[in-house]
Design a protein around this motif. Structure first.
Motif, PDB file in Angstrom:
ATOM      1  N   GLN A  62     -36.906  19.381 -26.448  1.00  7.11           N
ATOM      2  CA  GLN A  62     -35.614  18.879 -26.924  1.00  7.11           C
ATOM      3  C   GLN A  62     -35.564  17.355 -26.918  1.00  7.11           C
ATOM      4  O   GLN A  62     -35.019  16.746 -27.838  1.00  7.11           O
ATOM      5  CB  GLN A  62     -34.473  19.440 -26.072  1.00  7.11           C
ATOM      6  N   ILE A  63     -36.132  16.740 -25.895  1.00  2.24           N
ATOM      7  CA  ILE A  63     -36.152  15.273 -25.845  1.00  2.24           C
ATOM      8  C   ILE A  63     -36.943  14.729 -27.026  1.00  2.24           C
ATOM      9  O   ILE A  63     -36.492  13.805 -27.718  1.00  2.24           O
ATOM     10  CB  ILE A  63     -36.724  14.770 -24.505  1.00  2.24           C
ATOM     11  N   VAL A  64     -38.117  15.295 -27.283  1.00  2.00           N
ATOM     12  CA  VAL A  64     -38.952  14.834 -28.391  1.00  2.00           C
ATOM     13  C   VAL A  64     -38.243  15.077 -29.723  1.00  2.00           C
ATOM     14  O   VAL A  64     -38.221  14.214 -30.596  1.00  2.00           O
ATOM     15  CB  VAL A  64     -40.338  15.509 -28.365  1.00  2.00           C
ATOM     16  N   ARG A  65     -37.627  16.237 -29.892  1.00  2.00           N
ATOM     17  CA  ARG A  65     -36.958  16.580 -31.145  1.00  2.00           C
ATOM     18  C   ARG A  65     -35.740  15.668 -31.391  1.00  2.00           C
ATOM     19  O   ARG A  65     -35.511  15.202 -32.497  1.00  2.00           O
ATOM     20  CB  ARG A  65     -36.501  18.041 -31.112  1.00  2.00           C
ATOM     21  N   GLN A  66     -34.957  15.410 -30.354  1.00  4.06           N
ATOM     22  CA  GLN A  66     -33.721  14.661 -30.523  1.00  4.06           C
ATOM     23  C   GLN A  66     -33.896  13.148 -30.430  1.00  4.06           C
ATOM     24  O   GLN A  66     -33.163  12.397 -31.057  1.00  4.06           O
ATOM     25  CB  GLN A  66     -32.688  15.115 -29.487  1.00  4.06           C
ATOM     26  N   GLU A  67     -34.853  12.703 -29.627  1.00  2.54           N
ATOM     27  CA  GLU A  67     -34.989  11.272 -29.362  1.00  2.54           C
ATOM     28  C   GLU A  67     -36.334  10.705 -29.779  1.00  2.54           C
ATOM     29  O   GLU A  67     -36.478   9.494 -29.894  1.00  2.54           O
ATOM     30  CB  GLU A  67     -34.783  11.000 -27.867  1.00  2.54           C
ATOM     31  N   GLY A  68     -37.316  11.558 -29.949  1.00  2.78           N
ATOM     32  CA  GLY A  68     -38.661  11.092 -30.265  1.00  2.78           C
ATOM     33  C   GLY A  68     -39.479  10.878 -29.004  1.00  2.78           C
ATOM     34  O   GLY A  68     -39.002  11.044 -27.890  1.00  2.78           O
ATOM     35  N   ILE A  69     -40.701  10.479 -29.214  1.00  2.00           N
ATOM     36  CA  ILE A  69     -41.583  10.238 -28.069  1.00  2.00           C
ATOM     37  C   ILE A  69     -41.496   8.792 -27.609  1.00  2.00           C
ATOM     38  O   ILE A  69     -41.407   8.504 -26.425  1.00  2.00           O
ATOM     39  CB  ILE A  69     -43.050  10.580 -28.420  1.00  2.00           C
ATOM     40  N   PHE A  70     -41.500   7.869 -28.559  1.00  2.00           N
ATOM     41  CA  PHE A  70     -41.578   6.447 -28.221  1.00  2.00           C
ATOM     42  C   PHE A  70     -40.331   5.672 -28.609  1.00  2.00           C
ATOM     43  O   PHE A  70     -40.415   4.506 -28.967  1.00  2.00           O
ATOM     44  CB  PHE A  70     -42.800   5.811 -28.892  1.00  2.00           C
ATOM     45  N   ALA A  71     -39.159   6.287 -28.560  1.00  2.00           N
ATOM     46  CA  ALA A  71     -37.926   5.567 -28.885  1.00  2.00           C
ATOM     47  C   ALA A  71     -37.737   4.427 -27.888  1.00  2.00           C
ATOM     48  O   ALA A  71     -38.073   4.549 -26.712  1.00  2.00           O
ATOM     49  CB  ALA A  71     -36.736   6.515 -28.834  1.00  2.00           C
ATOM     50  N   ARG A  72     -37.172   3.330 -28.350  1.00  2.00           N
ATOM     51  CA  ARG A  72     -37.071   2.146 -27.503  1.00  2.00           C
ATOM     52  C   ARG A  72     -36.268   2.389 -26.227  1.00  2.00           C
ATOM     53  O   ARG A  72     -36.674   2.049 -25.146  1.00  2.00           O
ATOM     54  CB  ARG A  72     -36.483   0.993 -28.296  1.00  2.00           C
ATOM     55  N   TRP A  73     -35.072   2.940 -26.329  1.00  2.00           N
ATOM     56  CA  TRP A  73     -34.245   3.169 -25.147  1.00  2.00           C
ATOM     57  C   TRP A  73     -34.087   4.642 -24.830  1.00  2.00           C
ATOM     58  O   TRP A  73     -33.322   5.024 -23.968  1.00  2.00           O
ATOM     59  CB  TRP A  73     -32.872   2.520 -25.311  1.00  2.00           C
ATOM     60  N   GLY A  74     -34.790   5.501 -25.542  1.00  2.00           N
ATOM     61  CA  GLY A  74     -34.704   6.928 -25.287  1.00  2.00           C
ATOM     62  C   GLY A  74     -36.087   7.518 -25.409  1.00  2.00           C
ATOM     63  O   GLY A  74     -37.080   6.852 -25.159  1.00  2.00           O
ATOM     64  N   GLY A  75     -36.131   8.737 -25.851  1.00  2.00           N
ATOM     65  CA  GLY A  75     -37.419   9.368 -26.046  1.00  2.00           C
ATOM     66  C   GLY A  75     -38.016   9.867 -24.747  1.00  2.00           C
ATOM     67  O   GLY A  75     -37.409   9.804 -23.690  1.00  2.00           O
ATOM     68  N   LEU A  76     -39.207  10.344 -24.855  1.00  2.00           N
ATOM     69  CA  LEU A  76     -39.872  10.941 -23.708  1.00  2.00           C
ATOM     70  C   LEU A  76     -40.637   9.921 -22.876  1.00  2.00           C
ATOM     71  O   LEU A  76     -40.738  10.038 -21.668  1.00  2.00           O
ATOM     72  CB  LEU A  76     -40.834  12.026 -24.214  1.00  2.00           C
ATOM     73  N   TRP A  77     -41.163   8.881 -23.514  1.00  2.00           N
ATOM     74  CA  TRP A  77     -42.073   7.993 -22.795  1.00  2.00           C
ATOM     75  C   TRP A  77     -41.399   6.793 -22.127  1.00  2.00           C
ATOM     76  O   TRP A  77     -41.689   6.477 -20.980  1.00  2.00           O
ATOM     77  CB  TRP A  77     -43.156   7.485 -23.748  1.00  2.00           C
ATOM     78  N   PHE A  78     -40.488   6.108 -22.813  1.00  3.63           N
ATOM     79  CA  PHE A  78     -40.056   4.799 -22.342  1.00  3.63           C
ATOM     80  C   PHE A  78     -38.824   4.721 -21.441  1.00  3.63           C
ATOM     81  O   PHE A  78     -38.656   3.713 -20.779  1.00  3.63           O
ATOM     82  CB  PHE A  78     -39.851   3.860 -23.528  1.00  3.63           C
ATOM     83  N   PRO A  79     -37.942   5.720 -21.371  1.00  2.00           N
ATOM     84  CA  PRO A  79     -36.744   5.521 -20.552  1.00  2.00           C
ATOM     85  C   PRO A  79     -37.086   5.208 -19.100  1.00  2.00           C
ATOM     86  O   PRO A  79     -37.802   5.954 -18.449  1.00  2.00           O
ATOM     87  CB  PRO A  79     -36.009   6.854 -20.635  1.00  2.00           C
ATOM     88  N   GLY A  80     -36.585   4.098 -18.637  1.00  2.00           N
ATOM     89  CA  GLY A  80     -36.775   3.720 -17.248  1.00  2.00           C
ATOM     90  C   GLY A  80     -38.174   3.286 -16.877  1.00  2.00           C
ATOM     91  O   GLY A  80     -38.471   3.126 -15.700  1.00  2.00           O
ATOM     92  N   MET A  81     -39.050   3.043 -17.856  1.00  2.00           N
ATOM     93  CA  MET A  81     -40.430   2.711 -17.509  1.00  2.00           C
ATOM     94  C   MET A  81     -40.521   1.389 -16.746  1.00  2.00           C
ATOM     95  O   MET A  81     -41.234   1.306 -15.746  1.00  2.00           O
ATOM     96  CB  MET A  81     -41.340   2.656 -18.722  1.00  2.00           C
ATOM     97  N   ALA A  82     -39.794   0.386 -17.189  1.00  2.00           N
ATOM     98  CA  ALA A  82     -39.854  -0.906 -16.477  1.00  2.00           C
ATOM     99  C   ALA A  82     -39.345  -0.748 -15.046  1.00  2.00           C
ATOM    100  O   ALA A  82     -39.966  -1.248 -14.100  1.00  2.00           O
ATOM    101  CB  ALA A  82     -39.051  -1.953 -17.232  1.00  2.00           C
TER     102      ALA A  82
END
Length: 148
Positions: A62-82
């Motif tokens: 659902q995260i990938v479908r709705q937000e993508g994998i590499f969305a800047r402020w969403g997605g599966l990979w980047f949220p909260g990475m910093a």
């Protein structure tokens, strides 16, 4: 060690090694952390208490479908990475970097200190890292939960 004093840069080297190694692992495993946080916090907050995900796989899809994998402020990979990497830098650098000096305070430079002293040194260095990393952990969780 046989009573020799270690160079002063050793603690700094261990602090840096702990920080860098765990920052890399944090960056690689951030998608797993995003899924975990979303599953843990579903049913609370802005969605009105609804259960959004049936399973771990469903959550990731659902995260990938709705937000993508590499969305800047969403997605599966980047949220909260910093924030996640900052948390690991603070927590792990102190956890790894302080272990040897604390163990030395327990008398490790005078021979084998035994299991209890090593456990105590690990507990003190780990607790110090945890105490200093709590603010960054809260920020990380909020970013990962609210993204998307």
């Amino acid at each position: 060690m046989s009573g020799q004093k270690e160079p002063s840069f050793v603690v700094g080297r261990e602090l840096a090694a702990g920080a860098i190694a765990n920052m890399v692992s944090s960056a690689l495993l951030n998608p797993c952390d995003v899924v975990k946080i979303r599953l843990q916090t579903q049913g609370t907050g802005k969605v009105g208490g609804k259960i959004l995900y049936a399973s771990t796989i469903d959550c990731a899809r659902q995260i990938v479908r709705q937000e993508g994998i590499f969305a800047r402020w969403g997605g599966l990979w980047f949220p909260g990475m910093a924030a996640s990497m900052l948390r690991e830098a603070s927590y792990s650098s102190f956890r790894f970097g302080l272990y040897t000096p604390v163990k030395r305070l327990c008398g490790a430079d005078k021979g084998d200190v035994g299991l209890a002293a090593k456990v105590a040194a690990g507990a003190v260095s780990g607790a110090t890292g945890s105490l200093l990393a709590v603010p960054t952990d809260v920020v990380k969780i909020r970013f990962q939960r609210e993204a998307g």
